[in-house]
Motif scaffolding. Structure first.
Motif, PDB file in Angstrom:
ATOM      1  N   ALA A   4      10.932 -13.719   5.121  1.00 58.72           N
ATOM      2  CA  ALA A   4       9.894 -13.340   6.089  1.00 58.72           C
ATOM      3  C   ALA A   4       8.511 -13.388   5.457  1.00 58.72           C
ATOM      4  O   ALA A   4       7.540 -13.794   6.101  1.00 58.72           O
ATOM      5  CB  ALA A   4      10.179 -11.942   6.654  1.00 58.72           C
TER       6      ALA A   4
ATOM      7  N   MET B  60       1.792  -2.305   5.950  1.00 52.61           N
ATOM      8  CA  MET B  60       2.084  -3.145   4.789  1.00 52.61           C
ATOM      9  C   MET B  60       1.924  -4.623   5.126  1.00 52.61           C
ATOM     10  O   MET B  60       1.343  -5.392   4.362  1.00 52.61           O
ATOM     11  CB  MET B  60       3.531  -2.890   4.327  1.00 52.61           C
TER      12      MET B  60
ATOM     13  N   CYS C 299      13.529  -2.702   5.862  1.00 54.99           N
ATOM     14  CA  CYS C 299      14.744  -2.525   5.067  1.00 54.99           C
ATOM     15  C   CYS C 299      14.439  -1.752   3.787  1.00 54.99           C
ATOM     16  O   CYS C 299      15.357  -1.301   3.107  1.00 54.99           O
ATOM     17  CB  CYS C 299      15.395  -3.868   4.747  1.00 54.99           C
ATOM     18  N   LEU C 300      13.170  -1.581   3.468  1.00 49.65           N
ATOM     19  CA  LEU C 300      12.819  -0.793   2.282  1.00 49.65           C
ATOM     20  C   LEU C 300      13.002   0.691   2.587  1.00 49.65           C
ATOM     21  O   LEU C 300      12.622   1.162   3.656  1.00 49.65           O
ATOM     22  CB  LEU C 300      11.356  -1.055   1.879  1.00 49.65           C
TER      23      LEU C 300
ATOM     24  N   LEU D 140      13.730 -10.224   3.751  1.00 46.15           N
ATOM     25  CA  LEU D 140      12.363  -9.866   3.357  1.00 46.15           C
ATOM     26  C   LEU D 140      11.690 -11.022   2.622  1.00 46.15           C
ATOM     27  O   LEU D 140      10.558 -11.399   2.941  1.00 46.15           O
ATOM     28  CB  LEU D 140      12.383  -8.611   2.482  1.00 46.15           C
TER      29      LEU D 140
ATOM     30  N   GLN E 261       4.117  -1.889   9.496  1.00 46.58           N
ATOM     31  CA  GLN E 261       3.019  -2.644  10.091  1.00 46.58           C
ATOM     32  C   GLN E 261       1.804  -2.661   9.167  1.00 46.58           C
ATOM     33  O   GLN E 261       1.167  -3.693   8.949  1.00 46.58           O
ATOM     34  CB  GLN E 261       2.654  -2.034  11.440  1.00 46.58           C
TER      35      GLN E 261
ATOM     36  N   SER F 258       8.494 -10.498  12.465  1.00 43.33           N
ATOM     37  CA  SER F 258       9.647 -10.637  11.569  1.00 43.33           C
ATOM     38  C   SER F 258       9.359  -9.990  10.215  1.00 43.33           C
ATOM     39  O   SER F 258      10.228  -9.351   9.626  1.00 43.33           O
ATOM     40  CB  SER F 258       9.983 -12.116  11.340  1.00 43.33           C
ATOM     41  N   LEU F 259       8.142 -10.169   9.729  1.00 40.89           N
ATOM     42  CA  LEU F 259       7.779  -9.566   8.453  1.00 40.89           C
ATOM     43  C   LEU F 259       7.803  -8.042   8.548  1.00 40.89           C
ATOM     44  O   LEU F 259       8.343  -7.355   7.675  1.00 40.89           O
ATOM     45  CB  LEU F 259       6.391 -10.046   8.012  1.00 40.89           C
TER      46      LEU F 259
ATOM     47  N   ALA G 193      11.337  -6.943   8.632  1.00 41.74           N
ATOM     48  CA  ALA G 193      11.989  -7.119   7.328  1.00 41.74           C
ATOM     49  C   ALA G 193      11.553  -6.036   6.334  1.00 41.74           C
ATOM     50  O   ALA G 193      12.351  -5.570   5.519  1.00 41.74           O
ATOM     51  CB  ALA G 193      11.675  -8.503   6.762  1.00 41.74           C
ATOM     52  N   LEU G 194      10.295  -5.614   6.423  1.00 41.29           N
ATOM     53  CA  LEU G 194       9.807  -4.576   5.502  1.00 41.29           C
ATOM     54  C   LEU G 194      10.511  -3.250   5.739  1.00 41.29           C
ATOM     55  O   LEU G 194      10.569  -2.398   4.858  1.00 41.29           O
ATOM     56  CB  LEU G 194       8.288  -4.410   5.654  1.00 41.29           C
TER      57      LEU G 194
ATOM     58  N   ASP H  25      21.321  -3.582  -0.225  1.00 43.68           N
ATOM     59  CA  ASP H  25      20.900  -4.378   0.929  1.00 43.68           C
ATOM     60  C   ASP H  25      20.402  -5.758   0.513  1.00 43.68           C
ATOM     61  O   ASP H  25      19.244  -6.111   0.737  1.00 43.68           O
ATOM     62  CB  ASP H  25      19.803  -3.624   1.700  1.00 43.68           C
TER      63      ASP H  25
ATOM     64  N   VAL I  95      10.460   3.416   4.623  1.00 44.41           N
ATOM     65  CA  VAL I  95       9.421   2.677   5.337  1.00 44.41           C
ATOM     66  C   VAL I  95       9.749   2.636   6.829  1.00 44.41           C
ATOM     67  O   VAL I  95      10.721   2.007   7.237  1.00 44.41           O
ATOM     68  CB  VAL I  95       9.282   1.249   4.775  1.00 44.41           C
TER      69      VAL I  95
ATOM     70  N   PRO J  12       0.834  -1.217   0.000  1.00 41.22           N
ATOM     71  CA  PRO J  12       0.000   0.000   0.000  1.00 41.22           C
ATOM     72  C   PRO J  12       0.863   1.259   0.000  1.00 41.22           C
ATOM     73  O   PRO J  12       1.859   1.330   0.721  1.00 41.22           O
ATOM     74  CB  PRO J  12      -0.804  -0.123   1.300  1.00 41.22           C
TER      75      PRO J  12
END
Ligand SMILES: [Zn+2]
Ligand SMILES: [Zn+2]
Lengths: 199, 199
Positions: free
Chosen positions: A45, B27, B15-16, A42, B25, B8-9, B12-13, A35, B19, A17
């Motif tokens: 996960a 996403m 790293c974008l 990612l 959260q 964990s997800l 991991a997100l 990265d 974000v 989103p």
């Protein structure tokens, strides 16, 4: 112009989103150039979450177990059921330290414009949960937005005739506001001042 | 509060680029609740891109082959080498339809604050590429930002003594501006008005 594996990644990132073509491209370049270990985490996960995460059979929130820890806790009062729109809202309620009952997480709200009606929201499952014979009061803590209000009205109409007490958190939550952005004190007061819903 | 696979997800997100915790959260919830097939595609695309994407041995851009299609094209003029910061900048140059030579993509810029010096940028590889005996002119098309300018100055000082012609696209690109956000006409003019760099 891009290699196809890169174009596929850019396209896939757009399912997030708020991510348009430009930022999807920037994200993909960042992952591949700066990265790669983050990208690996990612990818892993996402796959792991898809496998591991389901919905708690009692409260409907995200859970790895069939029934989540909170629903199994003997310290919670099973006679009160608080209905919220999202897991974030549930966390907000917990942070007030003013609530000891259980939850039901709708994972959404009635939203005709998005094609989400009572059926799509699975309100029949909330009905079954609320009518387990143990729940005496259902506290509606949906947002005070138009959609959250419509959802609360619908649930009230659905549960009142069945003899369950239905209350609504007080309008201490700013009109048009969302629970996620309200401070704990305001929310605690709204909880204390909850009032009976007229069927 | 969240199941660990979900936490964990969310982690991991992050790293974008761009974000933070809240949007990560949002996403994660979106992927798990509303778009599991999109999440599956994203997980697959990340894994596949990590395996498939490397850097072209000649121009350093993202590529699935050892040497990319553009570098292999017999229709490009191998005596001119245009140095850009990113693949996006290369695409911008292509869209001017004013350039027929080859490219070298730095995949960054000299940026002392970020710990990126000539070594980290791999300017030795650019040096080897530019001194292949075929290249007669190196066109510096780094951004007209402080960092892009510093990069251009460094490359000029590095290549001039070796007898390669070094030019800089004209300052038609707005000062402080980035190629990615300039219209094709301006960029075409900047290319035409490129001038020799003083060593
Ligand atoms: Zn539960
Ligand atoms: Zn190449």
């Amino acid at each position: 112009m891009n290699p196809s594996a890169l174009d596929s990644l850019i396209e896939a990132l757009r399912c997030l989103p708020g991510v348009g073509p430009k930022s999807a491209q920037r994200m993909a370049y960042h992952l591949l150039q700066r990265d790669r270990s983050g990208a690996q985490r990612l990818g892993d996960a996402v796959q792991h979450a898809l496998q591991a995460i389901r919905h708690c059979q009692r409260c409907n929130t995200f859970s790895e177990a069939e029934v989540c820890e909170r629903c199994l806790s003997p310290r919670r009062d099973p006679s009160v059921l608080c209905v919220v729109e999202t897991p974030v809202d549930m966390n907000m309620m917990e942070q007030t330290l003013s609530y000891q009952g259980l939850y039901y997480v709708l994972m959404g709200r009635i939203s005709p414009l998005d094609g989400v009606g009572p059926r799509e929201l699975g309100l029949d499952r909330l009905m079954a949960r609320a009518l387990d014979g143990v729940v005496k009061e259902v506290i509606l803590a949906t947002n005070y937005t138009n959609e959250g209000e419509a959802t609360a009205h619908y649930i009230t109409a659905m549960l009142k005739p069945k003899g369950v007490g239905v209350t609504r958190i007080a309008r201490g939550v700013p009109v048009g506001g969302e629970l996620e952005y309200v401070d704990s004190g305001t929310l605690a007061q709204a909880l204390r001042e909850r009032k009976s819903c007229s069927g």
